[in-house]
Structures are given as structure tokens and as C-alpha cells.
Design a protein around this motif. Structure first.
Motif, short mmCIF file in Angstrom:
data_model
loop_
_atom_site.label_atom_id
_atom_site.label_comp_id
_atom_site.label_asym_id
_atom_site.label_seq_id
_atom_site.Cartn_x
_atom_site.Cartn_y
_atom_site.Cartn_z
N LYS A 193 0.80 -1.23 0.00
CA LYS A 193 0.00 0.00 0.00
C LYS A 193 0.84 1.28 0.00
CE LYS A 193 -4.40 -1.52 1.84
NZ LYS A 193 -5.17 -1.73 3.06
N ILE A 194 2.16 1.14 0.18
CA ILE A 194 2.98 2.36 0.16
C ILE A 194 2.83 2.99 -1.23
CG2 ILE A 194 5.29 3.34 0.41
CD1 ILE A 194 5.99 1.08 2.29
N ASN A 195 2.49 4.29 -1.22
CA ASN A 195 2.13 4.96 -2.47
C ASN A 195 3.34 5.22 -3.37
OD1 ASN A 195 0.90 6.44 -4.40
ND2 ASN A 195 0.21 8.09 -3.05
N GLU A 222 10.17 10.83 -0.06
CA GLU A 222 9.03 10.44 0.79
C GLU A 222 8.81 8.94 0.77
OE1 GLU A 222 5.99 14.22 0.39
OE2 GLU A 222 6.40 13.01 -1.36
N PHE A 223 8.97 8.37 -0.43
CA PHE A 223 8.78 6.93 -0.58
C PHE A 223 9.83 6.17 0.25
CE2 PHE A 223 9.24 2.85 -2.84
CZ PHE A 223 7.92 2.45 -2.90
N LYS A 224 11.06 6.66 0.20
CA LYS A 224 12.14 6.03 0.96
C LYS A 224 11.86 6.12 2.46
CE LYS A 224 16.36 7.65 1.44
NZ LYS A 224 17.64 8.26 1.06
N GLU A 225 11.36 7.29 2.90
CA GLU A 225 11.02 7.46 4.32
C GLU A 225 9.95 6.46 4.75
OE1 GLU A 225 10.07 11.57 4.61
OE2 GLU A 225 12.18 12.16 4.70
N ILE A 267 7.33 6.94 -10.61
CA ILE A 267 6.92 5.56 -10.29
C ILE A 267 8.12 4.62 -10.48
CG2 ILE A 267 5.42 3.64 -11.03
CD1 ILE A 267 3.28 5.69 -11.72
N THR A 268 8.87 4.84 -11.57
CA THR A 268 10.00 3.95 -11.88
C THR A 268 11.03 3.92 -10.75
OG1 THR A 268 9.69 4.48 -14.21
CG2 THR A 268 11.74 3.37 -13.62
N VAL A 269 11.43 5.10 -10.28
CA VAL A 269 12.47 5.12 -9.24
C VAL A 269 11.97 4.48 -7.94
CG1 VAL A 269 13.75 7.06 -10.20
CG2 VAL A 269 11.98 7.52 -8.54
N ASN A 270 10.69 4.68 -7.64
CA ASN A 270 10.15 4.06 -6.41
C ASN A 270 10.03 2.55 -6.55
OD1 ASN A 270 9.95 6.51 -5.16
ND2 ASN A 270 7.82 6.84 -5.67
N VAL A 271 9.60 2.10 -7.71
CA VAL A 271 9.48 0.66 -7.94
C VAL A 271 10.88 0.01 -7.90
CG1 VAL A 271 8.83 -1.12 -9.63
CG2 VAL A 271 7.27 0.73 -9.14
N CYS A 272 11.87 0.72 -8.44
CA CYS A 272 13.25 0.21 -8.40
C CYS A 272 13.68 0.01 -6.94
CB CYS A 272 14.21 1.20 -9.06
SG CYS A 272 14.24 1.11 -10.84
N LEU A 273 13.41 1.01 -6.12
CA LEU A 273 13.81 0.94 -4.71
C LEU A 273 13.11 -0.22 -4.00
CD1 LEU A 273 15.60 2.61 -2.75
CD2 LEU A 273 13.53 3.67 -1.95
N LEU A 274 11.86 -0.42 -4.33
CA LEU A 274 11.07 -1.48 -3.73
C LEU A 274 11.50 -2.85 -4.25
CD1 LEU A 274 8.59 -1.67 -1.84
CD2 LEU A 274 7.16 -1.70 -3.85
N PHE A 275 11.73 -2.92 -5.53
CA PHE A 275 12.06 -4.18 -6.20
C PHE A 275 13.39 -4.74 -5.71
CE2 PHE A 275 13.73 -6.71 -9.73
CZ PHE A 275 12.62 -7.42 -10.13
N ILE A 276 14.34 -3.84 -5.53
CA ILE A 276 15.67 -4.29 -5.14
C ILE A 276 15.66 -4.89 -3.73
CG2 ILE A 276 16.92 -2.37 -4.01
CD1 ILE A 276 17.96 -4.07 -7.26
N ARG A 277 14.67 -4.48 -2.90
CA ARG A 277 14.54 -5.05 -1.57
C ARG A 277 14.21 -6.53 -1.65
NH1 ARG A 277 15.71 -0.57 -1.12
NH2 ARG A 277 17.53 -1.66 -0.47
N LYS A 278 13.39 -6.87 -2.68
CA LYS A 278 12.96 -8.27 -2.80
C LYS A 278 14.02 -9.11 -3.50
CE LYS A 278 9.13 -6.85 -4.90
NZ LYS A 278 7.93 -7.01 -5.70
N ASN A 279 14.90 -8.46 -4.23
CA ASN A 279 15.88 -9.20 -5.03
C ASN A 279 17.29 -8.73 -4.71
OD1 ASN A 279 14.08 -10.64 -7.23
ND2 ASN A 279 13.27 -8.61 -6.82
#
Lengths: 183, 158
Positions: free
Chosen positions: A92-94, A101-104, B62-74
């Protein structure tokens, strides 16, 4: 080499990459949503059945064996619920937030996971073990010695395996948190 | 919405894929998965796009945030060694180009994650104002950061 050359090299790549078909991804998303709904439905009904079962049984028979079993099953159910809720929170993190903000938000999420790992999970493990100790008293009374020792040994081995697995997971998440805080 | 999405997908896929490729050390399969994740999010949130920024900026965010999230899983990343490159290539220029790219991927990997995201956006040719908008840093801060990261990358690649 100048930065302009680096940038030029960079921008020349992947122009030839074939555009993948997006339809399978859409289908995957629809399936994932369906699965999520089914999981929620199953978990919800399991919870209701367990609560109903508890009241039904306890009305007639509240033995130590039952309490022990209830503690162990209760811990497993609680753990599964916590994990599913946690995964939902992560999803759910936007993603429309700015990178900072996303990193925080991600850091806050992993800090909560840390609290869960160092406070909630140990309590749950203690309750789980109390449940087993209560049950083992009855195993000792009603089962043969051989079978009793078999249950105890299996429990200890599986508990150690579970503990190692949890530890590995926690260390991985702490590493992620550290990486995020340093980034 | 479907037609609008298809247009966006066709126009922006290459850029998103290239950024993802830089983020995952040139691992083609991972980059493809990552780009797919990005466009799933775009598909899900397209209704929320308010045209306050350009669609490109919105997609990069969206791309940079998804990258940050994705790398956590991989966390395990494929290390691409220079020897993996095809030696039987008859086109030496292409070979050199690939070698340079691999070196760039390796240098980008050495940067911190925020620095990596910023330099990938710079390499894509985005103006600093847009990078500030995507990352949430102030323009002034981005100017300083970009200068510092550019120096680091140039030194490493050279």
C-alpha cells in the motif's frame, strides 16, 4: 572520458529492445487480485470457524490439553495474520510519492518490522512454547515413552529450524533497513 | 483508458527499461521484470494522474520508487563480468560499446542508491528541475548532488 561521452553511450543502448506484450501482465494482475480476495476469504472464515470452535468446545470441556493446543494454534494464526497485514502495508505504500518520501515510508515500514522481530515475535514464541509444555504433560501421561520422546525430539528439531529461518529473515530485513538509511 | 495506456507504454517503455537496466547492473531479465512492475503500477494509477507534471515525470517517479522497492525483494544481483561478453563478435565497435556499458553498469552499482537514481535520470538527459521534482530534493540540492555524482562516475569509468 568526458561525461558527455558517457551519456552518449548510455542513450545509445536498448533502442533495439523489443516492446514486450503487456497483456500477460494485465492478466497476472487480475489473477493476483483474485488470489488476494480468496486468501482474505479463507483467512476470515478460518478465524470465524476457530472462534466458533473454541466456544463450542469450551462449553463442554476445557482441559489443559485443549488450552495447550489453543495457545499453539493461536500463535500460528496470529503470526500468519501479522505477516499478511505486513505484506499488505508494504504493497500500500504509495508509489506516486517523491523518491525521498517513498524512501522514508519504506524506512518506517522496516522499522516496524524490526519492532515486530524483536518484541512481538519473541512473545509469540514464548506463548507457543508454553502451549507445547502444557501439551507435553498430557503426552507424558497418555502416550508410550518412545512416542513421547519422539514428539519432544521432533519438536526441538523443528523449533531450531524455525528459529534459524526467522533469524535469517530478520537479519536480511535489518540489512535492508541499514541500506535504506545509508542511501 | 486502454488506448491511452497503450500509447504511454509504447512511448515510454524504452526509457523505463534503460533506467531499470542501469539499476540492476545490466541484468536484462531483471530489468524486464522491473519495467513490467513499473507499467503495472502505471496501469493501476493512471486514473490518479492529475497532469500537474508531464506524464514522463510521473512515470519516472513511479519507476524510481518501484526500483527501490524491487531491489529489496531481489537483493542478489547478477554480477556481469567482462569475460561474459561474446568474443566471437565480428563487429569490434559493438564489442567496445558493450564493454563500455558494462563498465558503466559496474560504476553505477558502486554508488549509493539515491546517487544511482539521480545519475540514471541525468544519463537519460532529464533537466535538473525535473529530477528535483521526481526525487523530492530541492533544485539547489540536486545541482550540488549531480555535480558530485557526475565527477564520481566519470572518474570511475575513465
Amino acid at each position: 572520458m568526458e561525461f558527455k561521452d558517457i551519456q552518449h553511450t548510455w542513450q545509445q543502448q536498448s533502442e533495439a529492445t523489443k516492446l514486450p506484450d503487456f497483456e500477460p501482465a494485465k492478466q497476472q494482475l487480475t489473477n493476483l487480485r483474485k488470489k488476494q480476495r480468496i486468501t482474505q476469504l479463507i483467512l476470515g472464515s478460518t478465524g470465524i470457524i476457530l472462534i466458533a470452535f473454541f466456544f463450542y468446545i469450551s462449553a463442554y470441556k476445557l482441559s489443559g490439553l485443549f488450552i495447550g493446543m489453543l495457545l499453539m494454534i493461536g500463535v500460528i494464526v496470529a503470526r500468519v495474520f501479522i505477516e499478511i497485514r505486513s505484506q499488505q502495508k508494504l504493497r500500500k505504500i504509495n508509489v506516486l510519492l517523491s523518491f525521498i518520501e517513498f524512501k522514508e515510508q519504506l524506512i518506517a515500514y522496516y522499522q516496524k518490522r524490526k519492532t515486530l522481530a524483536f518484541k512481538t515475535i519473541p512473545v509469540l514464541l514464548i506463548i507457543y512454547n508454553i502451549g507445547f509444555v502444557i501439551m507435553s504433560y498430557y503426552f507424558y501421561q497418555y502416550l508410550s515413552r518412545g512416542f513421547f520422546y519422539y514428539i519432544i525430539t521432533s519438536y526441538i528439531v523443528s523449533f531450531i529450524v524455525l528459529f534459524i529461518f526467522i533469524r535469517k529473515q530478520v537479519l536480511k530485513e535489518l540489512d535492508i533497513l541499514k541500506g535504506l538509511q545509508e542511501a | 483508458m486502454s488506448q491511452q495506456f497503450t500509447k504511454i507504454y509504447e512511448e515510454h517503455y524504452q526509457k523505463v527499461h534503460r533506467l531499470c537496466l542501469g539499476y540492476v547492473n545490466g541484468d536484462e531479465a531483471l530489468a524486464k521484470d522491473l519495467a513490467q512492475d513499473v507499467f503495472i503500477k502505471v496501469w493501476e494509477h493512471l486514473d490518479a494522474f492529475q497532469q500537474k507534471s508531464s506524464i514522463g515525470t510521473w512515470i519516472y517517479r513511479i519507476t524510481v520508487n518501484v526500483c527501490l522497492l524491487f531491489i529489496r525483494k531481489n537483493k542478489t544481483k547478477k554480477k556481469i563480468s567482462f569475460t561474459e561478453l561474446r568474443d566471437d563478435s565480428l563487429i569490434l565497435e559493438e564489442h567496445d560499446h558493450q564493454n563500455r556499458l558494462q563498465q558503466m553498469y559496474a560504476c553505477i552499482q558502486k554508488l549509493k542508491e539515491t546517487e544511482r537514481i539521480i545519475i540514471l535520470l541525468v544519463l537519460e538527459g532529464l533537466p535538473q528541475k525535473e529530477i528535483a521534482e521526481i526525487t523530492g530534493h530541492s533544485h539547489q540540492n540536486i545541482r550540488v548532488l549531480v555535480h558530485r555524482i557526475k565527477e564520481k562516475l566519470t572518474k570511475c569509468v575513465s
